[in-house]
Design a protein around this motif. Structure first.
Motif, mmCIF file in Angstrom:
data_model
loop_
_atom_site.group_PDB
_atom_site.id
_atom_site.type_symbol
_atom_site.label_atom_id
_atom_site.label_comp_id
_atom_site.label_asym_id
_atom_site.label_seq_id
_atom_site.Cartn_x
_atom_site.Cartn_y
_atom_site.Cartn_z
ATOM 1 N N ILE A 119 0.357 -0.115 -10.048
ATOM 2 C CA ILE A 119 1.644 0.129 -10.692
ATOM 3 C C ILE A 119 2.752 -0.581 -9.922
ATOM 4 O O ILE A 119 2.826 -0.503 -8.690
ATOM 5 C CB ILE A 119 1.958 1.633 -10.768
ATOM 6 C CG1 ILE A 119 0.902 2.355 -11.612
ATOM 7 C CG2 ILE A 119 3.342 1.870 -11.353
ATOM 8 C CD1 ILE A 119 1.090 3.863 -11.679
ATOM 9 N N LEU A 120 3.614 -1.266 -10.662
ATOM 10 C CA LEU A 120 4.835 -1.866 -10.130
ATOM 11 C C LEU A 120 5.998 -0.977 -10.547
ATOM 12 O O LEU A 120 6.199 -0.727 -11.738
ATOM 13 C CB LEU A 120 5.031 -3.279 -10.680
ATOM 14 C CG LEU A 120 3.971 -4.300 -10.251
ATOM 15 C CD1 LEU A 120 3.859 -5.404 -11.290
ATOM 16 C CD2 LEU A 120 4.301 -4.889 -8.894
ATOM 17 N N LEU A 121 6.759 -0.496 -9.580
ATOM 18 C CA LEU A 121 7.848 0.430 -9.852
ATOM 19 C C LEU A 121 9.192 -0.231 -9.579
ATOM 20 O O LEU A 121 9.587 -0.420 -8.427
ATOM 21 C CB LEU A 121 7.702 1.679 -8.983
ATOM 22 C CG LEU A 121 6.584 2.651 -9.344
ATOM 23 C CD1 LEU A 121 6.379 3.655 -8.218
ATOM 24 C CD2 LEU A 121 6.900 3.372 -10.642
ATOM 25 N N ALA A 122 9.885 -0.621 -10.642
ATOM 26 C CA ALA A 122 11.263 -1.113 -10.506
ATOM 27 C C ALA A 122 12.169 0.019 -10.945
ATOM 28 O O ALA A 122 12.886 -0.075 -11.944
ATOM 29 C CB ALA A 122 11.474 -2.357 -11.367
ATOM 30 N N PRO A 140 -2.807 1.539 -6.122
ATOM 31 C CA PRO A 140 -1.918 0.599 -5.429
ATOM 32 C C PRO A 140 -0.534 0.580 -6.079
ATOM 33 O O PRO A 140 -0.409 0.577 -7.313
ATOM 34 C CB PRO A 140 -2.627 -0.745 -5.606
ATOM 35 C CG PRO A 140 -4.059 -0.403 -5.841
ATOM 36 C CD PRO A 140 -4.036 0.878 -6.617
ATOM 37 N N VAL A 141 0.491 0.581 -5.246
ATOM 38 C CA VAL A 141 1.874 0.623 -5.731
ATOM 39 C C VAL A 141 2.714 -0.405 -4.978
ATOM 40 O O VAL A 141 2.582 -0.556 -3.763
ATOM 41 C CB VAL A 141 2.494 2.024 -5.535
ATOM 42 C CG1 VAL A 141 3.967 2.021 -5.937
ATOM 43 C CG2 VAL A 141 1.738 3.067 -6.337
ATOM 44 N N LEU A 154 5.078 -0.812 0.329
ATOM 45 C CA LEU A 154 5.365 -2.230 0.169
ATOM 46 C C LEU A 154 6.463 -2.393 -0.882
ATOM 47 O O LEU A 154 6.304 -1.963 -2.030
ATOM 48 C CB LEU A 154 4.087 -2.964 -0.263
ATOM 49 C CG LEU A 154 4.026 -4.477 -0.012
ATOM 50 C CD1 LEU A 154 2.586 -4.953 -0.028
ATOM 51 C CD2 LEU A 154 4.832 -5.240 -1.023
ATOM 52 N N SER A 155 7.578 -2.997 -0.483
ATOM 53 C CA SER A 155 8.748 -3.083 -1.355
ATOM 54 C C SER A 155 9.303 -4.499 -1.381
ATOM 55 O O SER A 155 9.273 -5.215 -0.370
ATOM 56 C CB SER A 155 9.849 -2.132 -0.869
ATOM 57 O OG SER A 155 9.364 -0.818 -0.721
ATOM 58 N N TYR A 300 1.303 -9.442 -4.608
ATOM 59 C CA TYR A 300 0.984 -8.396 -3.628
ATOM 60 C C TYR A 300 0.143 -7.297 -4.273
ATOM 61 O O TYR A 300 -0.818 -6.794 -3.671
ATOM 62 C CB TYR A 300 2.267 -7.787 -3.053
ATOM 63 C CG TYR A 300 2.925 -8.621 -1.985
ATOM 64 C CD1 TYR A 300 2.193 -9.257 -0.989
ATOM 65 C CD2 TYR A 300 4.320 -8.762 -1.946
ATOM 66 C CE1 TYR A 300 2.806 -10.013 0.000
ATOM 67 C CE2 TYR A 300 4.947 -9.514 -0.976
ATOM 68 C CZ TYR A 300 4.187 -10.139 -0.007
ATOM 69 O OH TYR A 300 4.807 -10.886 0.973
ATOM 70 N N LEU A 301 0.499 -6.901 -5.494
ATOM 71 C CA LEU A 301 -0.251 -5.843 -6.163
ATOM 72 C C LEU A 301 -1.695 -6.269 -6.394
ATOM 73 O O LEU A 301 -2.630 -5.475 -6.196
ATOM 74 C CB LEU A 301 0.412 -5.469 -7.486
ATOM 75 C CG LEU A 301 -0.201 -4.256 -8.195
ATOM 76 C CD1 LEU A 301 -0.027 -2.994 -7.350
ATOM 77 C CD2 LEU A 301 0.414 -4.053 -9.573
#
Length: 336
Positions: A119-122, A140-141, A154-155, A300-301
């Motif tokens: 999941i990509l969290l914006a 994975p986030v 990781l941001s 990265y994800l």
């Protein structure tokens, strides 16, 4: 129909190596990986997604959670993510939360139920405990445009505070002597950092008072109202830094309605780099590398999905001053 053996023959490597690239398992030299991907593209080879899923290789989908699809920042971000995902055989499920925490929780539940691989969290409303729960579930986030310094995650972010300072320094260099700021939502980390950048440059000035900061909402309507508020409080301001381009567009409209000339009477600069050529006069801004940030987040994800251990840290991206007509007369524009 091309087979994996055809791909290995064209790429000049073993079937096992091709399999490692397809399943993102094990080390493959970057040049070899690129040769395999080129061969797959040339042969129009696509692995059997159902077979891979049944074999325990995952759903080949990732989730992207964004707060506001109407903000042009996020479609640009989503485009970059989708491009990288597609190149690697993944699909993206887009979830728009409308900045509603309840809707966001439902989105996460749906993504988990669909067994997304990552999941990509914006998101600006995500809570730390929600991220920790995802991590405990081995999902994975990667965070985008947000960070929690107290949580190892990781941001991907832009240098927002530095960008705010750059914007204000540009206004000062252009002769502004009383600068207002239209701040974004209080709960958004990027908004806070950009405001801190403004205060870094203006806080020690003899003319600075807190009422030079007006509250906006990252939308053009909020920028319009905040600009009217600033002029009502301080009719002598000669420069304004808006916390994003959308609010800057609204501020520009407000100045036009008030009969105030830009840049002759008030110089205006935004942040993001999404609207510099969409306004009259053209908007000066601090541009962040939106596409690069999105593509890097997806890269990265994918590495996390493949089982690679990556440092759980914040990655900051450089910003760039883009000088247009709202701060400089035509003929003196530049990108720095």
């Amino acid at each position: 129909m091309a087979t994996i053996r055809d791909v290995s023959k064209l790429a000049g490597c073993s079937v096992a190596t091709v399999s490692r690239v397809i399943n993102r398992k094990g080390y493959v030299h970057k040049n070899t990986e690129e040769a395999i991907k080129s061969a797959m593209k040339a042969l129009n080879y696509s692995p059997d997604r159902i077979a891979r899923s049944l074999a325990g290789k995952g759903s080949l989908t990732v989730g992207l959670v964004i707060p506001d699809i109407l903000n042009p920042f996020f479609p640009q971000l989503a485009r970059a993510i989708e491009d990288v995902a597609s190149d690697n055989g993944y699909n993206v499920i887009l979830c728009n939360t409308s900045n509603d925490p309840a809707k966001e929780r439902k989105c996460l539940d749906v993504l988990i139920s669909k067994r997304v691989d990552g999941i990509l969290l914006a998101s600006s409303t995500i809570l730390p405990e929600q991220i920790l729960e995802l991590q405990r579930s081995a999902i994975p986030v990667v965070l985008i445009d947000h960070q929690f310094p107290e949580i190892p995650i990781l941001s991907i972010v832009a240098r927002n505070r530095e960008g705010g300072a750059i914007a204000v320094r540009h206004l000062l260099e252009e002769g502004c002597r009383k600068i207002g700021h239209i701040r974004g939502p209080l709960h958004v980390a990027a908004s806070l950092d950009r405001c801190l950048g403004y205060e870094d440059e203006c806080g020690s000035e003899p003319w600075f008072i807190p009422s030079l900061i007006a509250q906006g909402d990252f939308h053009s309507e909020g920028g319009f109202r905040a600009m009217q508020e600033l002029i009502s409080r301080h009719p002598d301001i000669d420069g304004v830094f808006a916390g994003n381009d959308q609010m800057a567009i609204g501020a520009l409209h407000a100045l036009y309605k008030l009969g105030i000339e830009v840049p002759q009477q008030v110089k205006l600069i935004g942040f993001d780099g999404i609207a510099s050529n969409r306004t009259v006069p053209q908007l000066s801004t601090v541009s962040q590398p939106i596409y690069t940030m999105g593509s890097q987040a997806m890269e990265y994800l994918l590495r996390l999905i493949a089982g690679e251990t990556l440092p759980q840290q914040v990655h900051e991206f450089e910003v760039q001053l883009v000088i247009k007509e709202t701060t400089k007369a035509e003929g003196r524009m530049a990108v720095q």
